[in-house]
Design an enzyme around this catalytic site. Structure first.
Site, PDB file in Angstrom:
ATOM      1  N   GLU A 186      13.152   2.500  -9.565  1.00  0.00           N
ATOM      2  CA  GLU A 186      11.570   3.222 -10.009  1.00  0.00           C
ATOM      3  C   GLU A 186      11.236   4.836  -9.628  1.00  0.00           C
ATOM      4  OE1 GLU A 186       8.562   0.559  -7.004  1.00  0.00           O
ATOM      5  OE2 GLU A 186       8.968  -1.129  -8.802  1.00  0.00           O
ATOM      6  N   ASP A 246       6.080  -1.426   1.280  1.00  0.00           N
ATOM      7  CA  ASP A 246       5.686  -2.510   0.879  1.00  0.00           C
ATOM      8  C   ASP A 246       7.406  -3.444   1.242  1.00  0.00           C
ATOM      9  OD1 ASP A 246       6.063  -5.139  -0.788  1.00  0.00           O
ATOM     10  OD2 ASP A 246       6.537  -4.528  -2.347  1.00  0.00           O
ATOM     11  N   GLU A 248       2.589  -4.016   3.331  1.00  0.00           N
ATOM     12  CA  GLU A 248       2.587  -5.039   1.902  1.00  0.00           C
ATOM     13  C   GLU A 248       3.794  -6.083   2.509  1.00  0.00           C
ATOM     14  OE1 GLU A 248       2.576  -3.471  -2.036  1.00  0.00           O
ATOM     15  OE2 GLU A 248       3.344  -4.796  -3.301  1.00  0.00           O
ATOM     16  N   ASP A 250       0.880 -10.243  -2.378  1.00  0.00           N
ATOM     17  CA  ASP A 250       1.884  -9.574  -3.794  1.00  0.00           C
ATOM     18  C   ASP A 250       2.750 -10.361  -3.545  1.00  0.00           C
ATOM     19  OD1 ASP A 250       2.877  -8.506  -5.942  1.00  0.00           O
ATOM     20  OD2 ASP A 250       4.904  -6.822  -4.726  1.00  0.00           O
ATOM     21  N   LYS A 281      -0.649  -7.749 -10.886  1.00  0.00           N
ATOM     22  CA  LYS A 281       0.030  -7.635 -11.510  1.00  0.00           C
ATOM     23  C   LYS A 281      -0.245  -8.079 -12.710  1.00  0.00           C
ATOM     24  CE  LYS A 281       4.100  -6.457  -7.848  1.00  0.00           C
ATOM     25  NZ  LYS A 281       4.828  -6.698  -7.705  1.00  0.00           N
ATOM     26  N   ARG A 335       5.724  -2.328 -12.368  1.00  0.00           N
ATOM     27  CA  ARG A 335       7.129  -3.530 -11.928  1.00  0.00           C
ATOM     28  C   ARG A 335       8.088  -2.689 -12.162  1.00  0.00           C
ATOM     29  NH1 ARG A 335       5.325  -9.078 -11.709  1.00  0.00           N
ATOM     30  NH2 ARG A 335       7.380  -8.904  -9.655  1.00  0.00           N
ATOM     31  N   LYS A 337      -0.420   1.435  -7.613  1.00  0.00           N
ATOM     32  CA  LYS A 337       0.651   1.830  -6.781  1.00  0.00           C
ATOM     33  C   LYS A 337       1.990   2.123  -8.438  1.00  0.00           C
ATOM     34  CE  LYS A 337       4.306  -1.229  -5.004  1.00  0.00           C
ATOM     35  NZ  LYS A 337       4.190  -2.480  -4.013  1.00  0.00           N
TER      36      LYS A 337
HETATM   37  C1  2PG Z   1       6.480  -4.712  -6.391  1.00  0.00           C
HETATM   38  C2  2PG Z   1       7.274  -4.297  -7.286  1.00  0.00           C
HETATM   39  C3  2PG Z   1       6.634  -3.121  -7.401  1.00  0.00           C
HETATM   40  P1  2PG Z   1       9.117  -5.222  -8.461  1.00  0.00           P
HETATM   41  O1  2PG Z   1       7.076  -6.009  -5.111  1.00  0.00           O
HETATM   42  O2  2PG Z   1       5.701  -4.700  -5.411  1.00  0.00           O
HETATM   43  O3  2PG Z   1       7.166  -2.094  -6.938  1.00  0.00           O
HETATM   44  O4  2PG Z   1       8.275  -4.489  -7.618  1.00  0.00           O
HETATM   45  O5  2PG Z   1       8.366  -5.550  -9.881  1.00  0.00           O
HETATM   46  O6  2PG Z   1      10.326  -5.346  -8.389  1.00  0.00           O
HETATM   47  O7  2PG Z   1       8.443  -6.840  -8.009  1.00  0.00           O
HETATM   48 MG    MG Z   2       5.333  -6.064  -3.957  1.00  0.00          MG
END
Ligand code: 2PG
Ligand code: MG
Length: 443
Positions: free
Chosen positions: A197, A226, A254, A281, A306, A335, A357
């Site tokens: 990221e 996170d 998180e 999350d 998300k 993501r 984020k």
């Molecule tokens: C998270 C996301 C975004 P991923 O865990 O919060 O940073 O990662 O899309 O890999 O779940």
């Molecule tokens: Mg996360």
């Protein structure tokens, strides 16, 4: 609005994998395009996402059901849910449904000739707007959890924590911290290559080294982490939270425990809910049903939003509303494997998110979202400035005439009904003196 065309194609995402982009056209020629991101550390209860080729076939097969029919966002999304008929969206695919749902929202915003964030706002706050006839929404600026260092599944070092973020109010300040870390790593002759990221992931660094490095460049900012604890099975990788909170300026954590470990989540939230932001999350996956349970069981005080975890815009807004109505904060997120689609920026402003984020201020797919955020802010600021000026002029119109009689040197003082710009100043005037000034060419 009637959908007259649906086109979809394969698109490469930031993790060198295929995803899809869907374009919906409406009867008046308005159109919307949406591409769908994917997760690297995914929650188990996220909806099923079909591989790109299968997703394209599914979209093709949906045309018979969707073309030339009149839809609103909610009727389209609930029709998709009915056609899918599963709990995990494994029939149509969450990515297929979301690409249709979001491209439709973008097309409708274009048809209505309003920005997408405003269209989302009007859908999200429909009840309030209908009842109170508020037509002038106030858009807030969310704070940014900007990614500086990454480990876990997103990085390539010894840090078990996935994301080390600085909470900043301005993009400039985020960039400053990011660049300072980059310079320091160069000075230490460490790698400045970036992770999934866009953040640094220095070799061999562990959680403490990462935190020390980041904390060293903060002024009044604090740290958001996170942990993404579902992405590792070894419980010894879970940090000692009390120690972390005592050692670093951390104000948000998180996914501190595995998504199936509800007992530990509850203990954690009981201890820290009043002190820091406890963010769900992978455990809630933007799913209104799971989020309801999470709120009831009091396992946190904020949730990640998300859209691709749940698969339709309507359900995304439902989850958001649920959180907001129960006093939870909302963080709109990108993501791990993303595209240049900047939809989440409009979503964040439209729903009045507390935080965004969007990753680091680097890599095209992350930067696209920050750039859209700035574009929206500029638009909002200039509209507010414009409104402020016209409000001021409106008030001045009902003020007293400020024409000064050249002989008596006294102001007229009658009720004014117009404004004239004289030497750069807005001056309220009555109609007689407006004409006098105009004729004399005093402007
Ligand atoms: C998270 C996301 C975004 P991923 O865990 O919060 O940073 O990662 O899309 O890999 O779940
Ligand atoms: Mg996360």
């Amino acid at each position: 609005m009637k959908i007259t065309d649906i086109k979809a194609r394969k698109l490469l995402n930031s993790k060198t994998a295929w995803t899809i982009e869907t374009t919906i056209t409406l009867e008046d020629g308005s159109f919307g395009k949406a591409s769908i991101p994917g997760g690297v550390s995914k929650g188990k209860t996220e909806v099923v996402s079909h591989p790109a080729n299968l997703a394209l076939q599914k979209i093709e097969s949906l045309k018979d059901f969707l073309l030339n029919k009149d839809f609103r966002q909610t009727s389209l999304d609930s029709y998709l849910l009915t056609l899918d008929g599963t709990n995990d969206k494994s029939n149509l695919g969450g990515n297929v449904m979301l690409s249709i749902s979001v491209s439709f929202a973008k097309a409708v915003a274009m048809a209505r000739n309003i920005p997408l964030y405003k269209h989302i706002y009007q859908m999200h706050y429909k009840d309030v707007l209908d009842n109170k006839k508020l037509f002038d929404p106030k858009f807030e600026r969310p704070e940014m959890m900007m990614l500086m260092l990454e480990g876990g599944l997103h990085g390539s070092n010894n840090a078990s924590i996935q994301e080390f973020m600085a909470i900043v109010n301005t993009i400039d300040r985020g960039i400053e911290i990011y660049k300072k870390i980059q310079e320091e790593l160069k000075r230490l002759k460490k790698s400045t290559n970036v992770g999934a990221e866009g953040a640094f992931s220095p070799d061999q660094y562990d959680n403490d080294q990462m935190l020390t490095l980041l904390a060293g460049f903060l002024k009044k900012e604090t740290i958001a982490l996170d942990i993404a604890a579902s992405s590792f099975k070894e419980t010894d990788k879970i940090p000692n939270y009390e120690e972390l909170l005592n050692s670093y300026p951390i104000t948000s954590i998180e996914d501190p425990y595995d998504e199936e470990d509800w007992p530990n989540w509850k203990i954690f939230a009981k201890k820290y809910n009043k002190k820091i932001t406890v963010v769900t999350d992978d455990i809630t996956t933007t799913n209104p049903t799971i989020l309801k349970k999470a709120i009831k069981e009091n396992i946190g005080n904020a949730t990640i939003v998300k859209p691709n975890q749940i698969g339709t815009l309507t359900e995304t807004l439902m989850a958001t509303k649920l959180a907001q109505e129960n006093g939870w904060e909302v963080i709109v997120s990108h993501r791990g494997s993303d595209t240049n689609d900047d939809f989440v920026a409009d979503l964040a402003i439209g729903i009045n998110a507390d935080y965004v984020k969007f990753g680091s201020p680097a890599r095209g797919e992350r930067v696209a979202k920050y750039n859209r955020l700035m574009e929206i802010w500029n638009e909002i600021d200039s509209k507010e400035a414009l409104k402020e000026t016209s409000d001021k002029l409106e008030i001045m119109k009902n003020d007293k005439c400020m024409y000064i009689d050249p002989v008596t040197k006294k102001a007229c003082g009658k009720k004014s009904n117009s404004i004239m710009k004289i030497q750069g100043e807005n001056v309220p005037l009555c109609s007689t003196h407006y004409n006098v000034v105009y004729r004399l060419g005093l402007r």
